[in-house]
Design an enzyme around this catalytic site. Structure first.
Site, mmCIF file in Angstrom:
data_model
loop_
_atom_site.group_PDB
_atom_site.id
_atom_site.type_symbol
_atom_site.label_atom_id
_atom_site.label_comp_id
_atom_site.label_asym_id
_atom_site.label_seq_id
_atom_site.Cartn_x
_atom_site.Cartn_y
_atom_site.Cartn_z
ATOM 1 N N ASP A 108 50.319 33.918 42.813
ATOM 2 C CA ASP A 108 49.501 34.880 43.550
ATOM 3 C C ASP A 108 48.251 34.150 44.052
ATOM 4 O OD1 ASP A 108 48.004 37.059 44.480
ATOM 5 O OD2 ASP A 108 48.779 38.387 42.917
ATOM 6 N N ASP A 119 45.260 38.090 50.409
ATOM 7 C CA ASP A 119 45.823 38.188 49.063
ATOM 8 C C ASP A 119 47.339 38.209 49.238
ATOM 9 O OD1 ASP A 119 46.296 38.761 46.410
ATOM 10 O OD2 ASP A 119 45.279 40.707 46.397
ATOM 11 N N HIS A 179 46.137 47.632 46.959
ATOM 12 C CA HIS A 179 44.723 48.003 46.994
ATOM 13 C C HIS A 179 44.091 47.689 48.336
ATOM 14 C CE1 HIS A 179 44.061 43.652 46.397
ATOM 15 N NE2 HIS A 179 45.159 43.757 45.689
ATOM 16 N N GLU A 213 51.682 45.193 47.338
ATOM 17 C CA GLU A 213 52.254 44.277 46.349
ATOM 18 C C GLU A 213 53.131 44.947 45.304
ATOM 19 O OE1 GLU A 213 49.463 42.441 43.601
ATOM 20 O OE2 GLU A 213 47.809 43.547 44.496
HETATM 21 MN MN MN Z 1 47.431 39.081 44.703
HETATM 22 MN MN MN Z 2 46.439 42.037 45.276
#
Ligand code: MN
Ligand code: MN
Length: 331
Positions: A108, A119, A179, A213
């Protein structure tokens, strides 16, 4: 999955910190796109770095080095989470863990350009193990991204992820979510569940970036914190007893804020500056006790099930939904 807040300036602090300068709309889109581009390039190079018999420590250092090489800064310590570990694991100083042929590895990656974050995550497997799980998680992300558009209910994401998971006989991890993102904020307040719930009421709106995600598992579908394994921290902003910190603690806080603001950090990033490792660890623990730092324990699937995760960042601009971390997926 890290939660932050960036209100550090408002605390009853004796440390003065510069306010983040404001940016225009174009600059903000530009920075999001650049962060995404860096994250995409890094992700492309990951396959040559993440291999069996490699030390997790070396993988992390190489990935973060390549983030800088491509012109970004790490937005958080690269998470390398193996098998039933879902997230929040990053190598520590002296970490001797090595990947094996049957490791199922989540990488990640967080990149920021002037605080604007990309992200993104992928799951890698070297054997036949968990191939179906990995493919299902990737399909879940693709379906979820296809449902994302300006003004769409947040719910569409969970509905898509859950239906793909069910179709393949896997569970969604219910207490890990996507998020919204904001400047120097990984978790900017809005939560994007990976299952359908009427409680997720909001809509995806223009001018915002979101991390989508899905985490899929062969286990029960929940994670728990391993309290004894903490490798990631971030400055907490809501603490009140700031005056009770020692001089050494103050210098650590100052260094962290100047260098990383309220973004997550790890031991590897501090040890060069605070070369006495046992002192550094004592300070970190003490600042967690004093609520100056938030600790993010490693997250493990409760039933020990394998976990696969894929993640992309989407920027909603006008009527467009741009996947910043993967141009191949833009329609
Ligand atoms: Mn992430
Ligand atoms: Mn994330």
């Amino acid at each position: 999955m890290l939660r932050e807040s960036n209100d550090f300036n408002n605390s009853a602090s004796t440390i003065t910190c510069g306010r983040v300068a404001s940016t225009s709309n174009d600059e903000f889109i530009e920075a999001y796109l650049r962060a995404g581009e860096v994250a995409y390039k890094v992700k492309k190079s990951v396959a040559s770095i993440v291999k069996p018999s490699t030390k997790l420590f070396d993988i992390a250092e190489k990935i973060e080095e390549s983030i800088r090489f491509f012109g970004g800064e790490p937005a958080f310590p690269v998470n390398i989470s193996v098998n039933e570990i879902a997230a929040h694991d990053t190598p520590y100083v002296g970490d001797t863990r090595i990947l094996t042929e049957d490791s199922l590895v989540k990488i990640d990656i967080g990149v920021h350009v002037n605080g604007f974050i990309a992200d993104t995550a992928i799951t890698i497997t070297f054997s036949d193990k968990a191939v179906k799980l990995v493919e299902a998680a990737e399909e879940a992300l693709r379906k979820a991204l296809a449902s994302v558009s300006s003004g769409a209910p947040i719910n569409v994401v969970g509905r898509a992820v859950e239906s793909v998971a069910r179709k393949h006989g896997f569970n969604v991890i219910k207490n890990l979510t996507g998020h919204s993102l904001d400047r120097y904020l990984i978790h900017a307040g809005e939560v994007i569940p990976n299952y359908f719930t009427r409680l997720a009421l909001g809509r995806l709106s223009s001018g915002k970036a979101y991390a989508i995600e899905p985490f899929l598992t062969s286990g029960k579908g929940y994670v728990e914190e391993i309290k004894s394994s903490i490798h990631i921290y971030a400055l907490n902003t809501s603490f009140k007893n700031y005056k009770q910190v020692t001089e050494e603690e103050t210098s650590l806080i100052r260094f962290v804020y100047e260098r990383f603001k309220t973004l997550p950090i790890c031991e590897r990033w501090l040890v060069r500056e605070f070369s006495d490792l046992s002192m550094l660890r004592t300070l970190l623990q003490s600042l967690v006790r004093k609520s100056v730092l938030t600790a993010y324990p490693v997250l493990r699937e409760v039933s020990g099930g394998l976990v696969a995760q894929f993640e992309e960042t989407v920027l909603i601009s006008g009527n467009e939904a741009i996947i910043t971390t993967n141009p191949e997926l833009n329609r």
